[in-house]
Design a protein around this motif. Structure first.
Motif, PDB file in Angstrom:
ATOM      1  N   VAL A 143       6.130  33.211 -24.211  1.00  0.00           N
ATOM      2  CA  VAL A 143       7.335  33.168 -25.038  1.00  0.00           C
ATOM      3  C   VAL A 143       8.374  32.228 -24.439  1.00  0.00           C
ATOM      4  O   VAL A 143       9.034  31.455 -25.148  1.00  0.00           O
ATOM      5  CB  VAL A 143       7.923  34.591 -25.197  1.00  0.00           C
ATOM      6  CG1 VAL A 143       9.314  34.541 -25.830  1.00  0.00           C
ATOM      7  CG2 VAL A 143       7.001  35.464 -26.039  1.00  0.00           C
TER       8      VAL A 143
ATOM      9  N   ALA B 185      10.657  27.464 -24.449  1.00  0.00           N
ATOM     10  CA  ALA B 185      12.119  27.412 -24.391  1.00  0.00           C
ATOM     11  C   ALA B 185      12.603  26.606 -23.193  1.00  0.00           C
ATOM     12  O   ALA B 185      13.578  25.851 -23.285  1.00  0.00           O
ATOM     13  CB  ALA B 185      12.677  28.838 -24.337  1.00  0.00           C
TER      14      ALA B 185
ATOM     15  N   ALA C  70      18.011  28.384 -25.291  1.00  0.00           N
ATOM     16  CA  ALA C  70      16.724  28.400 -25.993  1.00  0.00           C
ATOM     17  C   ALA C  70      15.907  29.618 -25.596  1.00  0.00           C
ATOM     18  O   ALA C  70      15.244  30.243 -26.433  1.00  0.00           O
ATOM     19  CB  ALA C  70      15.961  27.119 -25.688  1.00  0.00           C
TER      20      ALA C  70
ATOM     21  N   ALA D  93      14.637  32.575 -28.030  1.00  0.00           N
ATOM     22  CA  ALA D  93      13.224  32.946 -28.093  1.00  0.00           C
ATOM     23  C   ALA D  93      13.043  34.442 -27.863  1.00  0.00           C
ATOM     24  O   ALA D  93      12.255  35.100 -28.552  1.00  0.00           O
ATOM     25  CB  ALA D  93      12.426  32.150 -27.067  1.00  0.00           C
TER      26      ALA D  93
ATOM     27  N   LYS E 190      14.200  36.347 -31.050  1.00  0.00           N
ATOM     28  CA  LYS E 190      13.183  36.310 -32.101  1.00  0.00           C
ATOM     29  C   LYS E 190      12.004  37.218 -31.752  1.00  0.00           C
ATOM     30  O   LYS E 190      11.468  37.918 -32.615  1.00  0.00           O
ATOM     31  CB  LYS E 190      12.701  34.881 -32.311  1.00  0.00           C
ATOM     32  CG  LYS E 190      13.727  33.952 -32.943  1.00  0.00           C
ATOM     33  CD  LYS E 190      13.135  32.552 -33.123  1.00  0.00           C
ATOM     34  CE  LYS E 190      14.123  31.624 -33.800  1.00  0.00           C
ATOM     35  NZ  LYS E 190      13.585  30.257 -33.964  1.00  0.00           N
ATOM     36  N   THR E 191      11.641  37.180 -30.478  1.00  0.00           N
ATOM     37  CA  THR E 191      10.520  38.021 -30.047  1.00  0.00           C
ATOM     38  C   THR E 191      10.857  39.492 -30.200  1.00  0.00           C
ATOM     39  O   THR E 191      10.032  40.297 -30.654  1.00  0.00           O
ATOM     40  CB  THR E 191      10.168  37.716 -28.580  1.00  0.00           C
ATOM     41  OG1 THR E 191       9.834  36.335 -28.453  1.00  0.00           O
ATOM     42  CG2 THR E 191       8.995  38.566 -28.113  1.00  0.00           C
TER      43      THR E 191
ATOM     44  N   GLU F  30       8.218  32.026 -34.859  1.00  0.00           N
ATOM     45  CA  GLU F  30       7.959  31.038 -33.810  1.00  0.00           C
ATOM     46  C   GLU F  30       7.554  31.699 -32.493  1.00  0.00           C
ATOM     47  O   GLU F  30       7.893  31.259 -31.404  1.00  0.00           O
ATOM     48  CB  GLU F  30       9.193  30.153 -33.585  1.00  0.00           C
ATOM     49  CG  GLU F  30       9.569  29.340 -34.813  1.00  0.00           C
ATOM     50  CD  GLU F  30      10.789  28.478 -34.562  1.00  0.00           C
ATOM     51  OE1 GLU F  30      11.378  28.558 -33.468  1.00  0.00           O
ATOM     52  OE2 GLU F  30      11.159  27.718 -35.489  1.00  0.00           O
ATOM     53  N   VAL F  31       6.817  32.812 -32.630  1.00  0.00           N
ATOM     54  CA  VAL F  31       6.284  33.544 -31.484  1.00  0.00           C
ATOM     55  C   VAL F  31       4.818  33.146 -31.330  1.00  0.00           C
ATOM     56  O   VAL F  31       4.158  32.775 -32.304  1.00  0.00           O
ATOM     57  CB  VAL F  31       6.429  35.067 -31.702  1.00  0.00           C
ATOM     58  CG1 VAL F  31       5.780  35.853 -30.579  1.00  0.00           C
ATOM     59  CG2 VAL F  31       7.900  35.434 -31.821  1.00  0.00           C
ATOM     60  N   SER F  32       4.286  33.225 -30.126  1.00  0.00           N
ATOM     61  CA  SER F  32       2.919  32.782 -29.879  1.00  0.00           C
ATOM     62  C   SER F  32       1.907  33.622 -30.662  1.00  0.00           C
ATOM     63  O   SER F  32       2.133  34.801 -30.961  1.00  0.00           O
ATOM     64  CB  SER F  32       2.590  32.867 -28.382  1.00  0.00           C
ATOM     65  OG  SER F  32       2.523  34.210 -27.967  1.00  0.00           O
TER      66      SER F  32
END
Length: 680
Positions: free
Chosen positions: A166, A170, A182, A186, A189-190, A241-243
């Motif tokens: 994650v 960033a 960033a 991230a 969002k996660t 936009e998470v892995s």
């Protein structure tokens, strides 16, 4: 215009090469991952001959990452992690910090950039789950306190890997903004995604799979399981936009808490295995053998750091952690390698432009050599323990905090029964063995089920008997029997074949799923092969015909004929002829139970005096008296009121017994209780 079959070509060549490499690795006693990686190198762009398309294979490899992480999430157990938290949490954090620092320092000596050194250090700090579990299974350590500690330790490393994936974009992405801002975005969002999937998906996804399971369509259930894994991973990347890895992991965690988790794991397993193989092949394709050879000194240094540096630092963490010396030796051996999650972190570094392909080749070469040496590290466990115990003061430093681990449970080693697979069929066997006080050992591949068995004091070895060396720890050479109840027939065949090699004279009873499976299991060495579906069908036939008014002897004849036709391949011709003669000789006979009343003239007479066989042609084979069964009674046995005789004979002979008993009671009518006449 000819069809473009480049993708099919790449898949076919990759799988064939992986099969050859994996088979060679197993023959050499190495983990199959080594064979897959070498197969990838063989078909990669840096070696002569066929050159696979890295782009095509990499796309498929992403699916392999998704299924790997989905499987990790599916088997994630917060309860198991909590049980070893005092060792695993601080141990994993300190070990990753030290390993990252060692890797970073080594690469800085080579002149690498700070970012490249940090990514390399992080990749070196993460061990392979696949390699660790296989090593623990092969060493018979998976169900020990030491093995459970190692698994909990690695689960935390897997969770840390998710966080690393994650944060890497960033901090090392090309946005050019504030990396901390960033990174914070991230994480935000996660967090939103995690909350959404755990609370909303945690209710919807299990309900969806349960609803689909009621449709009684296995293909829909498989499709739904795969769609959940891939769909959640895609949604994580597209919407948040998470892995992909995090999305797949959380989908597994959510479904792992449902009642269908075992079925989901079984159905998804083939997809996971195939795409994971393609993932390892794709990793091997990125290795440049020429660069590795030209930089062999760096490869050796990296391998020494992974195998011995990590092991030594992990071992000496035992001086400050509340764990026993043996546990830390097992953990150190298990973590002295890197694998799939290191590859994922390394690929992320390459994708971000932080690592070059040549630097990534060094990482992969170190991984290959560390995986090859890992069986040696497990082999050395008892030798290292013996060596450390020669220095009592040093050993005492390891043992002084060893107060939190449960005592290791001993498994039966002689005159026991080994049961491979403890599902609904195996559980019935275990219940009977417990009642008869016959020692037995269960071999179970599912960690959650195995943990449940051990809490019920059922001796259990955790491991895949069809795909590891766990059977070598079941002491088959000293066992009385092996019972294989696996529902998967291919797995049963592998187990039977391996058991026959380990213990040539061991009686083996196996479960078959098909008629052809009966024959194959018998050829592989199973003494008795049972087809549960056939036996269940015959029992249904028996009850149906009895309800339709057919005589029991007729019904038995029909079921005998079906059973003989289906099982004859498991019996030698001579034995089959003898069995046929035996069946013919007893067909038409039945066992009947007849009670003796108190007023019968048979009471007080011995079986020798009555001579049932001479009078009726039937034989008395048992007597039930006071709820106690007297089997094969002696001729001197005297009948008592209330006895129940078990007699065997044909229909006419049983009728003769009924007549004898009826006449004996008629000859002695029950006394009447009349009032005496007046004036008597």
């Amino acid at each position: 215009m000819p069809h473009d079959i480049s993708l099919i070509t790449n898949i076919s060549v990759a799988l064939v090469a992986a099969f050859a490499g994996g088979l060679l690795a197993r023959r050499l006693g190495l983990p199959t991952i080594v064979g897959y990686l070498l197969a990838g190198m063989l078909i990669g762009p840096f070696t002569p001959g066929f050159k696979g398309d890295v782009g095509d294979i990499s796309q498929l490899a992403e699916i392999g990452v998704i299924f790997l992480m989905f499987g990790v999430g599916l088997h994630f157990s917060l309860k198991d992690l909590w049980a070893v938290r005092k060792v695993a949490i601080p141990g994993a954090a300190l070990q990753m910090l030290l390993a990252t620092g060692l890797g970073f320092g080594l690469t800085r000596l080579w002149g690498w950039s700070t970012a490249a050194g940090l990514v390399m250090g992080l990749a070196l700090s993460i061990a392979s789950t696949v390699v660790l579990l296989r090593g623990l299974m092969d060493a018979g350590e998976l169900n020990t306190p030491a093995g459970q500690t190692a698994v909990g330790w690695l689960v935390l490393e897997d969770l840390a890997t998710v966080l690393i994936l994650v944060l890497l974009p960033a901090f090392f992405g090309s946005s050019g903004g504030n990396p901390w801002a960033a990174g914070g975005m991230a994480l935000l969002k996660t967090t939103i995604f995690v909350v959404l999937i755990l609370f909303v998906g945690g209710r919807f996804l299990p309900w969806l799979l349960t609803w689909i399971s009621h449709s009684r369509s296995r293909e829909l259930f498989i499709l739904a399981s795969v769609a959940v894994a891939l769909g959640t991973a895609f949604a994580a990347t597209a919407a948040f936009e998470v892995s992909l890895a995090l999305g797949a992991f959380l989908a597994g965690v959510v479904l792992g808490e449902s009642d269908l988790s075992h079925q989901i794991g079984d159905e998804v397993l083939p997809f996971r295995e195939i795409f994971a193989v393609i993932f390892f092949v794709s990793v091997g394709m990125l290795v440049n053998p020429l660069y590795v050879w030209n930089n062999i000194g760096q490869v050796i240094a990296l391998t020494v750091l992974i195998v011995f540096g990590k092991a030594i630092f992990t071992l000496f963490l035992g001086m400050i952690l509340p764990s026993s010396g043996r546990t830390m030796i097992v953990v150190a051996a298990g973590l002295s390698q890197i694998g799939e999650f290191s590859f994922i972190v390394g690929q992320a570094g390459v994708g971000l432009g932080v690592l070059s392909q040549d630097q990534y080749s060094l990482l992969l070469a170190g991984a290959i050599f560390s995986i090859m040496l890992n069986p040696v590290m497990f082999w050395s466990i008892p030798h290292v323990e013996t060596w450390l115990k020669r220095y009592p003061r040093l050993w005492a430093r390891f043992e002084r905090h060893a107060t939190t681990e449960p005592e290791e449970k001993k498994l039966p080693e002689t005159d026991h029964v080994v049961v491979v697979g403890y599902g609904r069929v195996g559980e019935h066997i275990g219940t009977v063995l417990q009642r008869l006080k016959i020692p037995f050992v269960v071999v179970e591949a599912d960690n959650h089920r195995a943990d449940d068995f051990m809490t019920k004091n059922i001796p259990t070895l955790i491991g895949d008997a069809a795909n590891s060396e766990v059977l070598t720890h079941a002491k088959l050479d000293k066992a009385k029997a092996l019972v294989v109840t696996l529902p998967n027939e291919a797995a049963s065949e592998l187990v039977v074949a391996a058991a026959r090699d380990l213990a040539p004279n061991l009686p083996i009873v196996a479960r078959a799923a098909t008629n052809s499976g009966v024959e194959r299991l018998a050829e592989l060495g199973a003494h008795d092969v049972i087809h549960p579906e056939l036996e269940g069908g015959l029992e249904i036939i028996r009850h149906t015909l009895l309800r339709l008014g057919y005589a029991a002897t007729q019904v038995q004849g029909y079921t005998d004929a079906v059973r003989r036709d289906q099982y004859h391949t498991n019996i030698a011709p001579t034995e089959h002829l003898v069995l046929e003669q035996l069946i013919q000789s007893v067909r038409g006979f039945e066992i009947a139970w007849r009670s003796i009343n108190a007023n019968s003239s048979l009471v007080g007479q011995s079986l020798a005096m009555l001579n049932f066989r001479a009078q009726t042609g039937a034989s008395v084979i048992a007597v039930l008296r006071d709820q106690q069964l007297i089997s094969n009674p002696e001729s001197q046995l005297t009948l008592e009121p209330g006895d129940t005789l078990g007699v065997i004979g044909d229909e006419s002979q049983i009728q003769a017994v009924d007549g004898l008993i009826s006449n004996s009671q008629a000859a002695n009518p029950p006394p009447t209780n009349r009032l005496a006449p007046s004036g008597a």
